[in-house]
Design an enzyme around this catalytic site. Structure first.
Site, PDB file in Angstrom:
ATOM      1  N   ARG A   2       0.849  -1.187   0.000  1.00 59.02           N
ATOM      2  CA  ARG A   2       0.000   0.000   0.000  1.00 59.02           C
ATOM      3  C   ARG A   2       0.884   1.236   0.000  1.00 59.02           C
ATOM      4  O   ARG A   2       2.022   1.193   0.491  1.00 59.02           O
ATOM      5  CB  ARG A   2      -0.889  -0.005   1.248  1.00 59.02           C
ATOM      6  CG  ARG A   2      -1.843  -1.190   1.301  1.00 59.02           C
ATOM      7  CD  ARG A   2      -2.321  -1.426   2.720  1.00 59.02           C
ATOM      8  NE  ARG A   2      -1.221  -1.864   3.573  1.00 59.02           N
ATOM      9  CZ  ARG A   2      -1.373  -2.194   4.858  1.00 59.02           C
ATOM     10  NH1 ARG A   2      -2.563  -2.131   5.412  1.00 59.02           N
ATOM     11  NH2 ARG A   2      -0.331  -2.566   5.583  1.00 59.02           N
ATOM     12  N   HIS A  31      15.508  29.248   0.010  1.00 61.60           N
ATOM     13  CA  HIS A  31      15.998  28.029   0.648  1.00 61.60           C
ATOM     14  C   HIS A  31      14.900  27.002   0.858  1.00 61.60           C
ATOM     15  O   HIS A  31      15.150  25.791   0.807  1.00 61.60           O
ATOM     16  CB  HIS A  31      16.628  28.405   2.000  1.00 61.60           C
ATOM     17  CG  HIS A  31      17.448  27.322   2.612  1.00 61.60           C
ATOM     18  ND1 HIS A  31      18.756  27.074   2.239  1.00 61.60           N
ATOM     19  CD2 HIS A  31      17.152  26.388   3.566  1.00 61.60           C
ATOM     20  CE1 HIS A  31      19.236  26.063   2.947  1.00 61.60           C
ATOM     21  NE2 HIS A  31      18.280  25.628   3.746  1.00 61.60           N
ATOM     22  N   ASN A  91      19.347  15.235  -6.927  1.00 59.29           N
ATOM     23  CA  ASN A  91      19.263  14.417  -5.718  1.00 59.29           C
ATOM     24  C   ASN A  91      18.388  15.171  -4.724  1.00 59.29           C
ATOM     25  O   ASN A  91      18.761  16.267  -4.280  1.00 59.29           O
ATOM     26  CB  ASN A  91      20.643  14.192  -5.100  1.00 59.29           C
ATOM     27  CG  ASN A  91      21.623  13.563  -6.081  1.00 59.29           C
ATOM     28  OD1 ASN A  91      21.243  12.808  -6.963  1.00 59.29           O
ATOM     29  ND2 ASN A  91      22.897  13.871  -5.925  1.00 59.29           N
ATOM     30  N   GLY A 108      21.222  11.369  -1.595  1.00 57.30           N
ATOM     31  CA  GLY A 108      22.590  11.840  -1.724  1.00 57.30           C
ATOM     32  C   GLY A 108      22.778  13.336  -1.673  1.00 57.30           C
ATOM     33  O   GLY A 108      23.885  13.828  -1.920  1.00 57.30           O
ATOM     34  N   SER A 117      23.510  16.981  -0.171  1.00 60.49           N
ATOM     35  CA  SER A 117      24.294  17.472   0.958  1.00 60.49           C
ATOM     36  C   SER A 117      23.891  18.882   1.377  1.00 60.49           C
ATOM     37  O   SER A 117      24.244  19.328   2.460  1.00 60.49           O
ATOM     38  CB  SER A 117      25.790  17.448   0.615  1.00 60.49           C
ATOM     39  OG  SER A 117      26.045  18.194  -0.563  1.00 60.49           O
ATOM     40  N   HIS A 145      18.538  22.415  -5.689  1.00 58.19           N
ATOM     41  CA  HIS A 145      19.535  22.503  -6.754  1.00 58.19           C
ATOM     42  C   HIS A 145      19.610  21.179  -7.505  1.00 58.19           C
ATOM     43  O   HIS A 145      19.188  20.136  -7.017  1.00 58.19           O
ATOM     44  CB  HIS A 145      20.911  22.857  -6.197  1.00 58.19           C
ATOM     45  CG  HIS A 145      21.521  21.789  -5.330  1.00 58.19           C
ATOM     46  ND1 HIS A 145      21.138  21.561  -4.028  1.00 58.19           N
ATOM     47  CD2 HIS A 145      22.505  20.874  -5.577  1.00 58.19           C
ATOM     48  CE1 HIS A 145      21.834  20.576  -3.518  1.00 58.19           C
ATOM     49  NE2 HIS A 145      22.674  20.128  -4.432  1.00 58.19           N
ATOM     50  N   CYS A 187      10.177   4.281 -28.919  1.00 61.43           N
ATOM     51  CA  CYS A 187       8.956   4.659 -29.639  1.00 61.43           C
ATOM     52  C   CYS A 187       7.922   3.542 -29.572  1.00 61.43           C
ATOM     53  O   CYS A 187       6.720   3.801 -29.410  1.00 61.43           O
ATOM     54  CB  CYS A 187       9.280   5.005 -31.095  1.00 61.43           C
ATOM     55  SG  CYS A 187      10.178   6.561 -31.318  1.00 61.43           S
ATOM     56  N   HIS A 198      10.046  11.358 -31.579  1.00 65.40           N
ATOM     57  CA  HIS A 198      11.363  10.739 -31.466  1.00 65.40           C
ATOM     58  C   HIS A 198      12.445  11.803 -31.427  1.00 65.40           C
ATOM     59  O   HIS A 198      12.604  12.612 -32.344  1.00 65.40           O
ATOM     60  CB  HIS A 198      11.636   9.793 -32.640  1.00 65.40           C
ATOM     61  CG  HIS A 198      13.002   9.164 -32.541  1.00 65.40           C
ATOM     62  ND1 HIS A 198      13.270   8.105 -31.719  1.00 65.40           N
ATOM     63  CD2 HIS A 198      14.188   9.496 -33.119  1.00 65.40           C
ATOM     64  CE1 HIS A 198      14.550   7.784 -31.802  1.00 65.40           C
ATOM     65  NE2 HIS A 198      15.134   8.625 -32.644  1.00 65.40           N
ATOM     66  N   HIS A 218      16.281   7.326 -27.538  1.00 64.64           N
ATOM     67  CA  HIS A 218      15.191   8.252 -27.262  1.00 64.64           C
ATOM     68  C   HIS A 218      15.434   8.819 -25.870  1.00 64.64           C
ATOM     69  O   HIS A 218      15.369   8.087 -24.879  1.00 64.64           O
ATOM     70  CB  HIS A 218      13.877   7.452 -27.288  1.00 64.64           C
ATOM     71  CG  HIS A 218      12.642   8.258 -27.517  1.00 64.64           C
ATOM     72  ND1 HIS A 218      11.890   8.151 -28.675  1.00 64.64           N
ATOM     73  CD2 HIS A 218      12.000   9.154 -26.742  1.00 64.64           C
ATOM     74  CE1 HIS A 218      10.839   8.946 -28.592  1.00 64.64           C
ATOM     75  NE2 HIS A 218      10.886   9.563 -27.427  1.00 64.64           N
TER      76      HIS A 218
END
Length: 340
Positions: free
Chosen positions: A24, A117, A157, A163, A165, A170, A203, A244, A297
């Site tokens: 769930r 921020h 990230n 990951g 920091s 950003h 595609c 494409h 692609h």
């Protein structure tokens, strides 16, 4: 059916879905510290007024003190610009016994997505998300024109498990003078599919998913978001351009807002359903010297960090997933967009 093993058509990788008990959405929610962030942090190098704490910007959108997006060199780069190594680095592959190494040449940049921020891609106006993607495209095309670069990866990230920091919103860009084996293998498999069937594998995936709608999460005029048939993690989502295009540089300026829209809607649905999960997303594009090919692609892959690879996955190289993509897609389709 307690489990099923599916193959990714575009890579030939396998995922085991162990679905004896369907998971769930709340099973993947993580208890987080919901303490509100400040709009401005005096010690954050990415906040406005602290620009002297970062390298000089390479690109700025809405310039001056009221900037919207800034691109800077990473202060602690994984790879460094050519000037660091001097001319002639092409000849400086290093052989020591059976081992080969290469100088860490390339680009490593940071895309500061907002001056604030406490901002987040899900909370921004979609016009601001479009500015972030505009910065992605501009830096991708500029770096692609430099002959020493072969691959450009743009990624985000979000959250500690992914990951990151620094909390300030950003993304990052890394360019390398070679193409790693993982990307080579994806290119090889897509080329092999094209040789066998005369069509782009992606595609064909797009055509089938648009007809099936079973794993479709969201679609607009230019892009679609799907939960891949052989999703590697719970709530794995991929965004494809309907047309494409092998390379991210092929995206037109007119399509940036459509891409911003579908990306933000998917992230909003994940935010609402899974309580702002940690995630990575990556823009996966052809190597620069293969731009314009018929078999690859470009796409954006979103990978929430809801589970951890354990011994079997590490030992076998296979993925194991506890929820089918059809269930993920259905849960996300039903999810109302949060209001901020």
């Amino acid at each position: 059916m307690s489990s099923i093993i599916r193959q990714d058509l575009s890579t030939k990788d396998w995922t085991i879905f162990s679905v004896k008990r369907a998971a769930r959405p709340r099973d993947y929610k993580e208890i987080k510290d919901n303490k509100p962030k400040n709009k401005y942090e005096p010690d954050c190098p990415f906040c406005p007024g602290n620009e002297e704490k970062t390298p000089e910007e390479i690109l700025i959108i809405n310039g001056g003190k009221d900037w919207s997006v800034r691109v800077i060199e990473n202060k602690y780069p994984a790879v460094e610009a050519r000037e660091t190594f001097g001319d002639g680095y092409y000849d400086r592959r290093h052989i020591e016994g059976p081992y080969l190494s290469i100088d860490g040449v390339g680009k490593h940049e940071v895309i500061i997505e907002s001056p604030w921020h406490d901002d987040n891609l899900v909370k921004m106006d979609v016009s601001h998300v479009e500015k972030v993607i505009r910065a992605y495209r501009k830096r991708f095309t500029d770096i692609s024109s430099e002959p020493e670069n072969q691959l450009v990866i743009i990624f985000k990230n979000h959250g500690r498990r992914a990951g990151t920091s620094l909390d300030h919103p950003h993304s990052q860009l890394v360019a390398t003078p070679f193409v790693p084996g993982y990307i080579r293998n994806k290119m090889f498999e897509s080329q092999r599919y094209y040789d066998d069937f005369g069509r782009c594998v992606y595609c064909d995936i797009i055509d089938y998913e648009m007809k099936s709608k079973e794993r479709l999460v969201h679609v607009n005029d230019k892009y679609l978001a799907v939960a891949p048939y052989a999703s590697v993690v719970p709530y794995n989502i991929v965004i494809y351009p309907k047309e494409h295009q092998s390379c991210f540089a092929e995206i037109s300026k007119e399509d940036l807002l459509d891409l911003a829209g579908v990306l933000q809607i998917v992230l909003k649905k994940l935010y609402g359903l899974l309580s702002d999960p940690d995630y990575n997303f990556v823009i996966d594009s052809s190597p620069i010297d293969q731009s314009g090919n018929r078999h690859y692609h470009w796409h954006i892959e979103i990978l929430p960090r809801l589970s951890t690879r354990a011994g079997f996955e590490i030992g076998s190289g296979m993925n194991m997933n506890s929820i089918l993509p059809e269930t993920c897609a259905e849960n996300l389709r039903k999810q109302n967009l949060p209001v901020f």
